[in-house]
Design an enzyme around this catalytic site. Structure first.
Site, PDB file in Angstrom:
ATOM      1  N   HIS A 185       0.825  -1.216   0.000  1.00 13.50           N
ATOM      2  CA  HIS A 185       0.000   0.000   0.000  1.00 13.50           C
ATOM      3  C   HIS A 185       0.857   1.263   0.000  1.00 13.50           C
ATOM      4  CE1 HIS A 185       0.331  -0.007   4.508  1.00 13.50           C
ATOM      5  NE2 HIS A 185       0.319   1.290   4.305  1.00 13.50           N
ATOM      6  N   ASP A 206      -0.009  -7.528   1.580  1.00 10.71           N
ATOM      7  CA  ASP A 206       0.518  -6.156   1.600  1.00 10.71           C
ATOM      8  C   ASP A 206       2.051  -6.159   1.668  1.00 10.71           C
ATOM      9  OD1 ASP A 206       0.553  -3.431   1.668  1.00 10.71           O
ATOM     10  OD2 ASP A 206      -0.221  -3.236   3.717  1.00 10.71           O
ATOM     11  N   SER A 215       3.881   2.381   8.601  1.00 11.64           N
ATOM     12  CA  SER A 215       3.571   1.439   7.532  1.00 11.64           C
ATOM     13  C   SER A 215       4.781   1.096   6.686  1.00 11.64           C
ATOM     14  CB  SER A 215       2.557   2.078   6.585  1.00 11.64           C
ATOM     15  OG  SER A 215       1.282   1.857   7.048  1.00 11.64           O
TER      16      SER A 215
END
Ligand SMILES: *[C@@H]1O[C@H](CO)[C@@H](O)[C@H](O)[C@H]1NC(C)=O
Ligand SMILES: *[C@@H]1O[C@H](CO)[C@@H](O)[C@H](O)[C@H]1NC(C)=O
Ligand SMILES: *[C@@H]1O[C@H](CO)[C@@H](O)[C@H](O)[C@H]1NC(C)=O
Length: 404
Positions: A208, A258, A349
């Site tokens: 992402h 991911d 992230s």
């Protein structure tokens, strides 16, 4: 327990380019380690030789190969002396990984067969190699957690070290404490996501982080601590991102799959910038109840502000079964972390969850921070389980990764 590679059996398939007296076959029993080495080891092999080792492990297992001492002349595309490795046991060398030069590497097979071929040129100055192989199987976790000791060799390629200059920590990391830590940034130096160095050309991050992003807008920052200043460490460097690839099955709506590989030209390694160890030998570990360390420039707890300096927090891995009570959609290739009052926040992230081997102190990347629901919330946060993607990383990069 260790076994020297000692069985010499006829190999059924005829490989006419291989010396007949230099073909080896070994059935790998679970729980044992075996060694593959040129037959003259530790002396050099001779010029113009061609040998093959085939290993087969029990059905449903995979083979972990760790070559800790490889000293061979290096040639472009390894057209001279080389080690060819195929994973399925096929002798189709166009599907092989080629290795030459000096160093050490690890890899894992997709199935329960491995073929390693040594070919040396007629004018070879000589060389040598020593590798260990073992069958990895689900539900043999105790075995895989143990280190197997190859004979005493100094690996010339290293991964997963930590620059530990203090005893216990507050939350801010030391400058260059984690040499594998990197960040994806914009041209203007804005921090986008964490990333982790896995080789001199590749980092891994969350899909992402790069999804729908023009590759020309992405840069990689390594060796840094406070990304707003250029003065706190002399080791920071910025590289242009050349390409990235997300996992095929990445689903942006639920963050499954991911993970992405990001390629740069060549990262210069030094004591403060270097690769993490990939957890090949822990392929079937769940890491349940293990402590892992999340590292990132993410939001400070509850303040909603990104941190300028690299920070770390220790978290506990919880079992997928327990996590599904909060996150019903969780799949096996995800991993949950939870520790009351602490969690990785959104800005982290793409960054790593590091697990440290208590004996060797080497750091392995076992998770990629994917979806933190909030800082210090009551719900576990979701990460990408790196062991589920090792074969893909290997296949898509074509790299040999450092052993540990
Ligand atoms: C070897 O692999 C290549 C690429 O996958 C394939 O094109 C070729 O047909 C294979 N050769 C044999 C003999 O199987
Ligand atoms: C053994 O091989 C290495 C690597 O090619 C070479 O540098 C070295 O000179 C060789 N040693 C001997 C004794 O031939
Ligand atoms: C491993 O153990 C789990 C539970 O203990 C079981 O559900 C699973 O089928 C086992 N896998 C294999 C390959 O035996």
């Amino acid at each position: 327990m260790s076994n020297i590679w000692n069985l010499l059996l006829p190999v059924s398939m005829v490989v006419n380019t291989i010396d007949k007296d230099c073909q080896y076959y070994q059935q790998l029993d679970r729980g044992h380690n075996y060694y593959i080495f040129n037959k003259e080891y530790p002396q050099n092999y001779s010029a113009g030789s061609s040998c093959q080792w085939i290993a087969k492990s029990p059905k449903g297992s995979k083979i972990f190969l760790s070559c800790d001492d490889v000293t061979m002349p290096k040639s472009s595309k390894c057209i001279q002396d080389r080690i060819d490795i195929t994973f399925s046991g096929s002798t189709n060398l166009s599907e092989s990984h080629k290795y030459c030069g000096e160093g050490s590497f690890s890899l894992i097979t997709e199935e329960n067969m491995l073929s390693l071929t040594l070919k040396t040129s007629k004018r070879s100055p000589g060389g040598r190699f020593l590798c260990a192989v073992t069958a990895l199987m689900e539900n043999t976790t105790q075995m895989s957690m143990n280190e197997f000791a190859a004979p005493n060799v100094q690996p010339s390629c290293q991964c997963g070290w930590k620059n530990d200059k203090r005893i216990v920590g507050g939350e801010e990391t030391l400058v260059n404490e984690y040499p594998a830590m990197a960040g994806l940034i914009t041209r203007n130096g804005k921090h986008l996501c964490g990333a982790t160095i896995i080789s001199s050309r590749y980092v891994i991050t969350a899909a992402h982080c790069v999804y729908n992003t023009d590759v020309n807008t992405l840069f990689l920052l390594v060796g840094d601590h406070d990304y707003t200043t250029g003065t706190d460490t002399g080791f920071s460097a910025i590289y242009r991102v050349k390409a990235y690839e997300m996992w095929d099955g990445y689903n942006p709506s639920n963050f499954q799959g991911d993970i992405a590989i990001v390629m740069v030209d060549k990262i210069n390694f030094n004591d403060n910038v270097g690769p993490i160890c990939l957890p090949f030998r822990y392929t079937y570990e769940t890491f349940e109840r293990e402590e892992v360390t999340a590292v990132g420039w993410g939001q400070l707890e509850f303040s909603g502000q990104e941190s300028n300096v690299l920070r770390e927090v220790d978290l506990e891995v919880i079992s997928n079964a327990v996590c599904r009570q909060d996150v019903p959609s969780l799949i096996d290739s995800q991993m949950c972390t939870f520790t009351e009052g602490k969690d990785a926040c959104q800005g982290d992230s793409g960054g790593p969850l590091f697990w440290q081997n208590p004996t060797t102190k080497k750091l392995f990347i076992v998770g990629i921070i994917s979806k933190g629901l909030g800082c210090g919330s009551a719900v576990p946060s979701e990460n990408t389980r790196v062991t589920s993607y090792l074969e893909w990383i290997q296949r898509r990069t074509g790299e040999f990764f450092c052993s540990a």
